[in-house]
Design a protein around this motif. Sequence first.
Motif, PDB file in Angstrom:
ATOM      1  N   THR A  10      21.251  14.780  19.053  1.00 52.51           N
ATOM      2  CA  THR A  10      22.674  15.065  18.814  1.00 52.51           C
ATOM      3  C   THR A  10      23.431  15.422  20.083  1.00 52.51           C
ATOM      4  OG1 THR A  10      22.144  17.379  18.319  1.00 52.51           O
ATOM      5  CG2 THR A  10      22.204  15.834  16.470  1.00 52.51           C
ATOM      6  N   THR A  11      22.747  15.500  21.220  1.00 52.72           N
ATOM      7  CA  THR A  11      23.446  15.777  22.480  1.00 52.72           C
ATOM      8  C   THR A  11      24.030  14.514  23.090  1.00 52.72           C
ATOM      9  OG1 THR A  11      21.455  15.480  23.858  1.00 52.72           O
ATOM     10  CG2 THR A  11      21.857  17.681  22.928  1.00 52.72           C
ATOM     11  N   GLN A  12      23.657  13.359  22.571  1.00 53.11           N
ATOM     12  CA  GLN A  12      24.161  12.095  23.107  1.00 53.11           C
ATOM     13  C   GLN A  12      25.555  11.796  22.548  1.00 53.11           C
ATOM     14  OE1 GLN A  12      22.758  10.494  25.514  1.00 53.11           O
ATOM     15  NE2 GLN A  12      20.878  11.716  25.509  1.00 53.11           N
ATOM     16  N   PRO A  13      26.392  11.093  23.341  1.00 54.34           N
ATOM     17  CA  PRO A  13      27.781  10.817  22.910  1.00 54.34           C
ATOM     18  C   PRO A  13      27.868   9.605  21.988  1.00 54.34           C
ATOM     19  CG  PRO A  13      27.448   9.940  25.109  1.00 54.34           C
ATOM     20  CD  PRO A  13      26.149  10.624  24.730  1.00 54.34           C
ATOM     21  N   PHE A  14      27.223   9.679  20.826  1.00 52.76           N
ATOM     22  CA  PHE A  14      27.281   8.564  19.890  1.00 52.76           C
ATOM     23  C   PHE A  14      28.676   8.487  19.284  1.00 52.76           C
ATOM     24  CE2 PHE A  14      22.658   9.797  19.481  1.00 52.76           C
ATOM     25  CZ  PHE A  14      22.195   8.737  20.250  1.00 52.76           C
ATOM     26  N   SER A  15      29.324   7.341  19.417  1.00 56.85           N
ATOM     27  CA  SER A  15      30.707   7.216  18.955  1.00 56.85           C
ATOM     28  C   SER A  15      30.955   5.914  18.206  1.00 56.85           C
ATOM     29  CB  SER A  15      31.675   7.310  20.144  1.00 56.85           C
ATOM     30  OG  SER A  15      31.405   6.290  21.093  1.00 56.85           O
ATOM     31  N   ARG A  16      29.886   5.265  17.747  1.00 58.48           N
ATOM     32  CA  ARG A  16      30.085   4.097  16.901  1.00 58.48           C
ATOM     33  C   ARG A  16      28.831   3.841  16.072  1.00 58.48           C
ATOM     34  NH1 ARG A  16      30.310  -0.997  21.201  1.00 58.48           N
ATOM     35  NH2 ARG A  16      28.063  -1.332  21.404  1.00 58.48           N
ATOM     36  N   PHE A  17      29.033   3.126  14.942  1.00 62.68           N
ATOM     37  CA  PHE A  17      27.943   2.754  14.048  1.00 62.68           C
ATOM     38  C   PHE A  17      27.740   1.240  14.104  1.00 62.68           C
ATOM     39  CE2 PHE A  17      29.865   6.535  12.206  1.00 62.68           C
ATOM     40  CZ  PHE A  17      28.764   7.343  12.002  1.00 62.68           C
ATOM     41  N   VAL A  18      26.524   0.829  13.854  1.00 61.51           N
ATOM     42  CA  VAL A  18      26.226  -0.590  13.638  1.00 61.51           C
ATOM     43  C   VAL A  18      25.605  -0.704  12.247  1.00 61.51           C
ATOM     44  CG1 VAL A  18      25.142  -2.662  14.542  1.00 61.51           C
ATOM     45  CG2 VAL A  18      25.765  -0.802  16.111  1.00 61.51           C
ATOM     46  N   VAL A  19      26.167  -1.594  11.415  1.00 61.86           N
ATOM     47  CA  VAL A  19      25.738  -1.731  10.024  1.00 61.86           C
ATOM     48  C   VAL A  19      25.227  -3.154   9.799  1.00 61.86           C
ATOM     49  CG1 VAL A  19      26.430  -1.560   7.603  1.00 61.86           C
ATOM     50  CG2 VAL A  19      27.463  -0.035   9.312  1.00 61.86           C
ATOM     51  N   PHE A  20      24.040  -3.266   9.204  1.00 66.03           N
ATOM     52  CA  PHE A  20      23.438  -4.555   8.853  1.00 66.03           C
ATOM     53  C   PHE A  20      23.072  -4.559   7.370  1.00 66.03           C
ATOM     54  CE2 PHE A  20      22.051  -3.268  13.081  1.00 66.03           C
ATOM     55  CZ  PHE A  20      22.243  -4.386  13.892  1.00 66.03           C
ATOM     56  N   PHE A  21      23.183  -5.723   6.735  1.00 66.33           N
ATOM     57  CA  PHE A  21      22.597  -5.953   5.416  1.00 66.33           C
ATOM     58  C   PHE A  21      21.476  -6.972   5.579  1.00 66.33           C
ATOM     59  CE2 PHE A  21      26.355  -3.870   4.009  1.00 66.33           C
ATOM     60  CZ  PHE A  21      26.112  -3.408   2.716  1.00 66.33           C
ATOM     61  N   ASP A  22      20.317  -6.650   5.019  1.00 65.30           N
ATOM     62  CA  ASP A  22      19.166  -7.552   5.044  1.00 65.30           C
ATOM     63  C   ASP A  22      18.813  -7.970   6.475  1.00 65.30           C
ATOM     64  OD1 ASP A  22      17.097  -9.007   3.900  1.00 65.30           O
ATOM     65  OD2 ASP A  22      18.314 -10.820   3.661  1.00 65.30           O
ATOM     66  N   LEU A  23      18.723  -6.973   7.355  1.00 63.71           N
ATOM     67  CA  LEU A  23      18.376  -7.251   8.748  1.00 63.71           C
ATOM     68  C   LEU A  23      17.000  -7.900   8.817  1.00 63.71           C
ATOM     69  CD1 LEU A  23      18.972  -6.932  11.786  1.00 63.71           C
ATOM     70  CD2 LEU A  23      17.941  -4.660  11.669  1.00 63.71           C
ATOM     71  N   GLY A  24      16.923  -9.008   9.530  1.00 61.17           N
ATOM     72  CA  GLY A  24      15.674  -9.745   9.644  1.00 61.17           C
ATOM     73  C   GLY A  24      15.539 -10.868   8.645  1.00 61.17           C
ATOM     74  N   GLY A  25      16.376 -10.887   7.617  1.00 59.78           N
ATOM     75  CA  GLY A  25      16.358 -11.961   6.638  1.00 59.78           C
ATOM     76  C   GLY A  25      17.363 -13.036   6.996  1.00 59.78           C
ATOM     77  N   ALA A  26      17.086 -14.252   6.613  1.00 51.56           N
ATOM     78  CA  ALA A  26      17.989 -15.361   6.904  1.00 51.56           C
ATOM     79  C   ALA A  26      19.276 -15.210   6.091  1.00 51.56           C
ATOM     80  CB  ALA A  26      17.309 -16.685   6.568  1.00 51.56           C
ATOM     81  N   PRO A  27      20.418 -15.669   6.635  1.00 49.30           N
ATOM     82  CA  PRO A  27      21.682 -15.601   5.886  1.00 49.30           C
ATOM     83  C   PRO A  27      21.573 -16.301   4.538  1.00 49.30           C
ATOM     84  CG  PRO A  27      22.089 -16.164   8.175  1.00 49.30           C
ATOM     85  CD  PRO A  27      20.607 -16.211   7.990  1.00 49.30           C
ATOM     86  N   THR A  28      22.162 -15.688   3.513  1.00 53.29           N
ATOM     87  CA  THR A  28      22.075 -16.219   2.144  1.00 53.29           C
ATOM     88  C   THR A  28      23.446 -16.548   1.558  1.00 53.29           C
ATOM     89  OG1 THR A  28      22.172 -13.980   1.245  1.00 53.29           O
ATOM     90  CG2 THR A  28      19.984 -14.887   1.694  1.00 53.29           C
ATOM     91  N   ASN A  29      24.501 -16.409   2.386  1.00 49.05           N
ATOM     92  CA  ASN A  29      25.884 -16.614   1.924  1.00 49.05           C
ATOM     93  C   ASN A  29      26.330 -15.554   0.934  1.00 49.05           C
ATOM     94  OD1 ASN A  29      26.248 -19.019   3.451  1.00 49.05           O
ATOM     95  ND2 ASN A  29      25.147 -20.176   1.876  1.00 49.05           N
ATOM     96  N   ASP A  30      25.583 -14.448   0.818  1.00 50.88           N
ATOM     97  CA  ASP A  30      26.001 -13.343  -0.040  1.00 50.88           C
ATOM     98  C   ASP A  30      27.021 -12.477   0.689  1.00 50.88           C
ATOM     99  OD1 ASP A  30      24.421 -13.587  -2.498  1.00 50.88           O
ATOM    100  OD2 ASP A  30      22.696 -13.336  -1.161  1.00 50.88           O
ATOM    101  N   VAL A  31      28.050 -12.046  -0.036  1.00 53.52           N
ATOM    102  CA  VAL A  31      29.061 -11.140   0.508  1.00 53.52           C
ATOM    103  C   VAL A  31      28.728  -9.731   0.033  1.00 53.52           C
ATOM    104  CG1 VAL A  31      31.497 -10.551   0.629  1.00 53.52           C
ATOM    105  CG2 VAL A  31      30.790 -12.964   0.531  1.00 53.52           C
ATOM    106  N   ASN A  32      28.509  -8.831   0.978  1.00 51.37           N
ATOM    107  CA  ASN A  32      28.228  -7.424   0.684  1.00 51.37           C
ATOM    108  C   ASN A  32      29.430  -6.576   1.074  1.00 51.37           C
ATOM    109  OD1 ASN A  32      25.128  -7.430   0.045  1.00 51.37           O
ATOM    110  ND2 ASN A  32      25.370  -8.738   1.838  1.00 51.37           N
ATOM    111  N   TYR A  33      29.463  -5.348   0.584  1.00 48.79           N
ATOM    112  CA  TYR A  33      30.570  -4.442   0.888  1.00 48.79           C
ATOM    113  C   TYR A  33      30.010  -3.063   1.220  1.00 48.79           C
ATOM    114  CZ  TYR A  33      32.858  -8.078  -1.880  1.00 48.79           C
ATOM    115  OH  TYR A  33      33.276  -9.283  -2.383  1.00 48.79           O
ATOM    116  N   PHE A  34      30.758  -2.336   2.092  1.00 53.11           N
ATOM    117  CA  PHE A  34      30.414  -0.932   2.321  1.00 53.11           C
ATOM    118  C   PHE A  34      31.687  -0.120   2.511  1.00 53.11           C
ATOM    119  CE2 PHE A  34      30.271  -2.686   6.655  1.00 53.11           C
ATOM    120  CZ  PHE A  34      30.923  -1.722   7.411  1.00 53.11           C
TER     121      PHE A  34
END
Length: 518
Positions: free
Chosen positions: A328-352
Amino acid sequence: MKNIKFLFVALLVASLALWSCESDDDTDLSLALEAPKDVGLVFNITQDNSGLVTISPSGEDVTSFEVFYADGTDESIVLALGENAQRSYAEGTYPVRVVATNLGGKTTEFTRDLVVSFRAPENLLITVSESATSNYGVSVSASADFETSFEVAFGEDPALAAVPFMEGDVVNYDYTGVGTFTIRVTALSGGAAVTEVTEVVIIADPVTLPLNFESSTLNYNMIPFEAAVSIITNPDTSVGNLSSKVVSIEKTGALTYGGVVVPLSGPIDFSGPQSLRIKTWSPMPIGTKVTVKMESSNGAISTADYDAFTTKVGEWETLFFDTTGVDTTQPFSRFVVFFDLGGAPTNDVNYFDDIELADGPPILLPLDFEDTNRIYNIGTNNGAYSIISNPVPDLVNSSNTVMQFVRPATGPNNYSLVAIVVDQPVAFNATTSFTLKVYSPRVGLPVWLKIERIGNGGLFQEVTSVTTTVANGWEELTFNSFTGSTTADLRNIVIFFDPLGTTASPETIYIDDLIKTN
């Protein structure tokens, strides 16, 4: 008659004199006053090359000022608080001095150079910085050669007069809302010549946690990679997520790591909770992996990947990401979000939606007490609770963890209960029902179920007609026949054990698996 009147006046004068003499012995409170503070001078030079200067002293805890003109004479003027003086000067620099005096006679001195110059100021430099105290504020300062003073207009209200200030001063201003504004700083000379500089500022809402994507003025500056990303109208406004706006993400191309970077305006504040919760909606199979990591603003510093797995298809749910051990001492100031990381694209639309810091997963129905990460908000009356290993597993309830409630010996008209606050309102209709597993030491123990609004127990749904039929064993009770009204924000679940009943000795009761069946 005249003599009598004279005698009365004489006695009154003598009395006043005596009181005055006696009051001399009292403590003079003015001696305890501190010396004047924040003493300053502002110069306003008439813009007609006459050299006429208005001198305005200021300060706190002041009753009078003495201003020394410093123009080659010993002349000065005494001013009351709020008054100013005028003096004509030739071109030059004058160390004007002010002596501020308070009620107790204590003084504070301040000297500021008055520069009278009839040439246009040169080398005008202005500094515009974000306010340290307001998301909508700026601070302005300036320096120049051959200037006598400055004025600044902040570009929000044309009718608002420019604010005068001196070199070394900082002028603060809070805008009333977001927008693009032109700040104009004017350097004044001793005459009509002036020099101006402008700077454009953009006032925007800061992007901070919790992040809900609802602002119509905010630029979220999301950075997609191998994905199509946009903020859209919520396609499924339900109890799971009543938000108007959500983020849509679809992996594109042939690569398996499509995702999106979600920046914040500054480093994450980890002084409170340190783990993460995110609402997600996915049409993909149960168990689809959702991955989050945190990075510094340029991506040079990164956390590990944190994974959570969906438990629903085509419904909103809140996923918990346990970030125990994150630096928590590091200046983290952004998130990276993945759905099904490592899986091939399936044309599915996800939401968050709704990225927030949290100590544990949300408290939601069904309540089964199995997740050790969950931090419950529980209250009791006439009894004590604890979450323990199931002491009497059987075919009806073989789960590992249950809630124990110890009901003490009570007289009549006592309410023994446990209340559990959930994070998501419970919706009702005409056919809503619940099941609850109960282990009772006796047959005929009345159990009531009530769901009420926090802070207003008069708004509720309740069933009071259920009793146990098994002694010293688990059974599943059903609660139905609720009124089905549309009362909103019912989040306090209250379970009563033989309310109003009398017992001569304590009873130990266990409950588990409160499930809303429809």
